[in-house]
Design a protein around this motif. Sequence first.
Motif, PDB file in Angstrom:
ATOM      1  N   PHE A  26     -21.681   8.419 -60.538  1.00  0.00           N
ATOM      2  CA  PHE A  26     -21.484   8.052 -59.460  1.00  0.00           C
ATOM      3  C   PHE A  26     -20.263   9.033 -58.396  1.00  0.00           C
ATOM      4  CE2 PHE A  26     -22.919   4.209 -60.398  1.00  0.00           C
ATOM      5  CZ  PHE A  26     -24.185   4.392 -60.250  1.00  0.00           C
ATOM      6  N   LEU A  27     -19.155   8.661 -59.211  1.00  0.00           N
ATOM      7  CA  LEU A  27     -18.515   9.601 -58.746  1.00  0.00           C
ATOM      8  C   LEU A  27     -18.339  11.673 -58.735  1.00  0.00           C
ATOM      9  CD1 LEU A  27     -15.106  10.310 -57.620  1.00  0.00           C
ATOM     10  CD2 LEU A  27     -14.521  10.591 -60.150  1.00  0.00           C
ATOM     11  N   ARG A  28     -19.390  12.420 -59.521  1.00  0.00           N
ATOM     12  CA  ARG A  28     -20.128  13.277 -59.792  1.00  0.00           C
ATOM     13  C   ARG A  28     -20.190  13.891 -58.321  1.00  0.00           C
ATOM     14  NH1 ARG A  28     -23.765  15.951 -61.413  1.00  0.00           N
ATOM     15  NH2 ARG A  28     -25.013  13.717 -61.878  1.00  0.00           N
ATOM     16  N   ARG A  60      -9.533  18.637 -59.360  1.00  0.00           N
ATOM     17  CA  ARG A  60     -10.053  19.017 -58.105  1.00  0.00           C
ATOM     18  C   ARG A  60      -9.883  16.960 -57.366  1.00  0.00           C
ATOM     19  NH1 ARG A  60     -14.054  23.335 -58.776  1.00  0.00           N
ATOM     20  NH2 ARG A  60     -13.069  24.813 -60.631  1.00  0.00           N
ATOM     21  N   TYR A  61      -9.360  16.445 -57.907  1.00  0.00           N
ATOM     22  CA  TYR A  61      -9.528  14.967 -56.894  1.00  0.00           C
ATOM     23  C   TYR A  61      -8.101  14.387 -56.713  1.00  0.00           C
ATOM     24  CZ  TYR A  61     -14.076  14.627 -58.116  1.00  0.00           C
ATOM     25  OH  TYR A  61     -15.761  14.395 -58.317  1.00  0.00           O
ATOM     26  N   GLY A  62      -8.047  13.567 -55.775  1.00  0.00           N
ATOM     27  CA  GLY A  62      -6.865  12.937 -54.932  1.00  0.00           C
ATOM     28  C   GLY A  62      -7.253  11.819 -53.849  1.00  0.00           C
ATOM     29  N   VAL A 114     -11.242   6.768 -49.895  1.00  0.00           N
ATOM     30  CA  VAL A 114     -11.885   6.668 -48.528  1.00  0.00           C
ATOM     31  C   VAL A 114     -13.486   6.378 -49.778  1.00  0.00           C
ATOM     32  CG1 VAL A 114     -11.939   9.107 -48.031  1.00  0.00           C
ATOM     33  CG2 VAL A 114     -12.605   9.544 -50.707  1.00  0.00           C
ATOM     34  N   THR A 115     -13.592   6.055 -51.226  1.00  0.00           N
ATOM     35  CA  THR A 115     -14.346   5.116 -51.703  1.00  0.00           C
ATOM     36  C   THR A 115     -13.591   4.075 -51.912  1.00  0.00           C
ATOM     37  OG1 THR A 115     -14.092   6.634 -53.871  1.00  0.00           O
ATOM     38  CG2 THR A 115     -16.148   7.861 -52.238  1.00  0.00           C
ATOM     39  N   PRO A 116     -13.479   3.026 -51.628  1.00  0.00           N
ATOM     40  CA  PRO A 116     -12.032   1.701 -52.485  1.00  0.00           C
ATOM     41  C   PRO A 116     -13.149   1.298 -53.604  1.00  0.00           C
ATOM     42  CG  PRO A 116     -13.058   1.488 -50.164  1.00  0.00           C
ATOM     43  CD  PRO A 116     -13.337   2.459 -50.149  1.00  0.00           C
ATOM     44  N   VAL A 117     -14.699   1.249 -53.086  1.00  0.00           N
ATOM     45  CA  VAL A 117     -15.577   0.056 -54.414  1.00  0.00           C
ATOM     46  C   VAL A 117     -15.756   1.082 -55.477  1.00  0.00           C
ATOM     47  CG1 VAL A 117     -17.799  -0.728 -54.948  1.00  0.00           C
ATOM     48  CG2 VAL A 117     -16.575  -1.028 -52.325  1.00  0.00           C
ATOM     49  N   ARG A 129      -4.790  11.105 -48.112  1.00  0.00           N
ATOM     50  CA  ARG A 129      -7.004  10.825 -47.669  1.00  0.00           C
ATOM     51  C   ARG A 129      -7.161  12.408 -48.307  1.00  0.00           C
ATOM     52  NH1 ARG A 129     -10.010   7.361 -44.630  1.00  0.00           N
ATOM     53  NH2 ARG A 129     -11.625   8.150 -44.336  1.00  0.00           N
ATOM     54  N   PRO A 130      -7.698  12.763 -48.999  1.00  0.00           N
ATOM     55  CA  PRO A 130      -8.983  13.561 -48.579  1.00  0.00           C
ATOM     56  C   PRO A 130      -9.217  14.480 -47.559  1.00  0.00           C
ATOM     57  CG  PRO A 130     -10.200  12.719 -50.258  1.00  0.00           C
ATOM     58  CD  PRO A 130      -8.774  11.548 -49.904  1.00  0.00           C
ATOM     59  N   GLN A 131      -9.541  15.088 -47.362  1.00  0.00           N
ATOM     60  CA  GLN A 131     -10.487  15.604 -45.826  1.00  0.00           C
ATOM     61  C   GLN A 131     -11.497  15.874 -46.320  1.00  0.00           C
ATOM     62  OE1 GLN A 131      -8.843  15.670 -43.050  1.00  0.00           O
ATOM     63  NE2 GLN A 131      -7.670  14.544 -43.971  1.00  0.00           N
TER      64      GLN A 131
END
Length: 520
Positions: free
Chosen positions: A358-360, A370-372, A377-380, A445-447
Amino acid sequence: MQNVTAFPWLTVIILLPLAGGVLLGLVSGLARYAKIFAFGLSVFVFVLYIGVLWAYFSPAHASQVQLAEHYRWIDALGVSFAWGINGMGAVMTALAVFLVPTVIAASWNSFDIARERGYFAWILVLEAIIIALFAARDVFVFYILFEAMVVPMYFLIGRYGMPGAKRAAMKFLLYSLFGGLIMLLGVIALYVFGPGGKDAYLLDTLSAGAVPGGSAQMWIFFAFFIAFAIKAPMWPLHTWLPDTAEKAPAGTSVLLVGVLDKLGTYGMISICVPLFPQAVRAAAVPVTVLAVISVLWGALMAIGSDDLLRLVAYTSVSHFGFMIMAIFSGSPMAVSGAILYMVAHGVCTAGMFLIVDFLRLRGKTTLISRYGGWQRVTPVLAGCFFTVGLAAIALPGLSGFVPEYLVLVGTFRVFPWAAVAAVIGVVLAALYMLLPYQRVFTGPRPQIMVHDLNKREKTVMGILIAAMLCLGFFPAAVLDCVNPVAEETAQLTESGQAGAVPAAEGSAPAQAVADEGSGK
């Protein structure tokens, strides 16, 4: 002793998904309804199986083979289609029929219409083979199914995976065929050295001290053990798994690691121990050493992985190390924990593979670097990842705690050095789960503009997390079934020192601690 039913329930449960998969694969007109057909049939199989267990399976006699069926096939070789399940087979089949509709629901929009018919058809065929493997009571039939399982898995990995999947599928195929070839030598040796006759390959016939001891038994054991160790996967025969998990579709990885790889540990308990008890006792220490190495090696490789899918694969190598260590300890408490671990790991690893997928789908990569900041933005999604990760590191109240506790305590009574070394793996587990969470989900928070989990994804994860909570707080339902099997396994190995966990008492970790202190 077998409990024979008047109606062939297991045959029906095996043939339903097989017929459905063949029908879906051959009838092109079902393409528009492929996922609906596959999901509906898999749910029906699940409900039917649970209903049959409820009506006909007795946990009080879980060490006996129940729902037994017997159909002669090749009399000249003593081969029969013999089905039946004991407590371990019952819970492992329940895990399989639970995960198949979960995988189909999670993969609902993963393929276009032109491809999803073939994918879901292979899933149904694979489900039939899985059920048959856990129900097979004839070693020759078990071997054929063990080899046949490779065919749907090869296509599910190579045809429907990510770029590079064909190479991973070929590696999986070569490892599996090598293990199958070694097992075939053992199957032939069983006929040569076994009792022969019309029931030459029945487990009940071979388990009655029919396999000679000495070097013959050791070599036959070795042939089966190598095949099961590859499937498990145990260090150093594990290298096919990270490549396969990285390239295969998430649903395929769930069934591969969550269910099919359990055939390795299942085979060690249901075939190696009853057929080759002397060899198991002789090999206990070296196999336990390899299992401990698996625990530590898998954990260290997971910590060093930048790819989340490879990380999940390496964590499974570590978890399988715990299971194998427990099986060869001969402690009934540890073996009970190992079988419960098989179920808990199946549910937990399903959650890990699916949440990473789901993350991919949102981030277009599985590379941790590549994340952070994604929890903003996706708390659930972040909450589901964290919860499943806590289950993987055996937080009390979740699925991993009770089996890991039983494995470590039971093993400590027989091989204290192995249990102490394995505790290091428990500590490392916190690192390989919590550090990726920190790197992927915490921070600024990522853009980006992405949606959190949708209703279907939330439902899938909610069901899996609910299953983890049930196994964490109410493991007695599984322990009722597996404790008698664990006691028989320990009696055969004659090396266990610990008593099995009573179902009513062993369901609570606190009570288990109290029993330990009182000398029960």
